[in-house]
Design a protein around this motif. Structure first.
Motif, mmCIF file in Angstrom:
data_model
loop_
_atom_site.group_PDB
_atom_site.id
_atom_site.type_symbol
_atom_site.label_atom_id
_atom_site.label_comp_id
_atom_site.label_asym_id
_atom_site.label_seq_id
_atom_site.Cartn_x
_atom_site.Cartn_y
_atom_site.Cartn_z
ATOM 1 N N PHE A 90 46.348 39.576 50.737
ATOM 2 C CA PHE A 90 46.949 38.329 50.259
ATOM 3 C C PHE A 90 46.062 37.671 49.198
ATOM 4 O O PHE A 90 46.539 37.267 48.148
ATOM 5 C CB PHE A 90 47.162 37.368 51.436
ATOM 6 N N VAL A 91 44.763 37.591 49.498
ATOM 7 C CA VAL A 91 43.827 36.957 48.561
ATOM 8 C C VAL A 91 43.794 37.723 47.246
ATOM 9 O O VAL A 91 43.900 37.143 46.164
ATOM 10 C CB VAL A 91 42.417 36.847 49.180
ATOM 11 N N LYS A 93 46.000 39.713 45.949
ATOM 12 C CA LYS A 93 47.272 39.604 45.236
ATOM 13 C C LYS A 93 47.383 38.261 44.518
ATOM 14 O O LYS A 93 47.794 38.186 43.365
ATOM 15 C CB LYS A 93 48.431 39.762 46.228
ATOM 16 N N ASN A 94 47.008 37.189 45.205
ATOM 17 C CA ASN A 94 47.191 35.855 44.652
ATOM 18 C C ASN A 94 46.084 35.413 43.705
ATOM 19 O O ASN A 94 46.280 34.497 42.909
ATOM 20 C CB ASN A 94 47.354 34.840 45.785
ATOM 21 N N ILE A 95 44.953 36.044 43.747
ATOM 22 C CA ILE A 95 43.840 35.646 42.882
ATOM 23 C C ILE A 95 44.183 35.874 41.413
ATOM 24 O O ILE A 95 43.693 35.181 40.532
ATOM 25 C CB ILE A 95 42.538 36.375 43.295
ATOM 26 N N LYS A 96 45.055 36.820 41.172
ATOM 27 C CA LYS A 96 45.445 37.143 39.796
ATOM 28 C C LYS A 96 46.239 36.017 39.132
ATOM 29 O O LYS A 96 46.363 35.974 37.925
ATOM 30 C CB LYS A 96 46.264 38.432 39.772
ATOM 31 N N THR A 97 46.746 35.093 39.925
ATOM 32 C CA THR A 97 47.553 34.008 39.373
ATOM 33 C C THR A 97 46.723 32.783 38.996
ATOM 34 O O THR A 97 47.258 31.836 38.433
ATOM 35 C CB THR A 97 48.630 33.564 40.384
ATOM 36 N N LEU A 98 45.421 32.800 39.296
ATOM 37 C CA LEU A 98 44.574 31.640 39.049
ATOM 38 C C LEU A 98 44.077 31.592 37.614
ATOM 39 O O LEU A 98 43.844 32.624 36.992
ATOM 40 C CB LEU A 98 43.380 31.651 40.007
#
Length: 123
Positions: A90-91, A93-98
């Motif tokens: 999850f981390v 995958k979502n880190i790319k959106t920051l």
């Protein structure tokens, strides 16, 4: 080189532990123990210090001349295991959106937690 608490006291212009404890909302004896034993506060208090001073956690921890780009990035050498936990997936995958500022904050939190595991909340 100034220690963490020396930087905090200077930045907050707090002449006494009593005033600093009031500013941070912590018990005076607890704060005194942290200072005398050169222990870092829990992450929420560290973030409050950062907010009150306007100084990043990285600079509070490492000094004002610190630049993370000078360090060797050991993480780049580490490969992510093929089988990752759902939380890590999850981390990642979502880190790319920051954005860059958010990534710097995440990096600071991760470095802080790596260097101060005793401040990690227990479940």
């Amino acid at each position: 080189m100034q220690k963490f608490w020396d930087r905090v006291i200077t930045l907050l212009d707090s002449p006494s532990v009593v005033e600093l404890s009031k500013s941070l909302g912590v018990n005076r004896s607890t704060l005194s123990s942290w200072i005398h034993n050169d222990r870092r506060p829990p992450m929420l208090i560290a973030m409050k210090i950062s907010e009150l001073t306007g100084v990043s956690l990285s600079k509070l921890e490492n000094g004002f001349d610190w630049d993370y780009s000078d360090e060797d990035d050991e993480e780049e050498e580490d490969e992510v295991a093929e089988e990752t936990s759902p939380l890590l997936a999850f981390v990642l995958k979502n880190i790319k959106t920051l954005d860059t500022e958010q990534l710097e904050f995440v990096r600071t939190v991760v470095e802080y937690l790596k260097n101060h595991p005793s401040t990690t909340p227990q479940r």
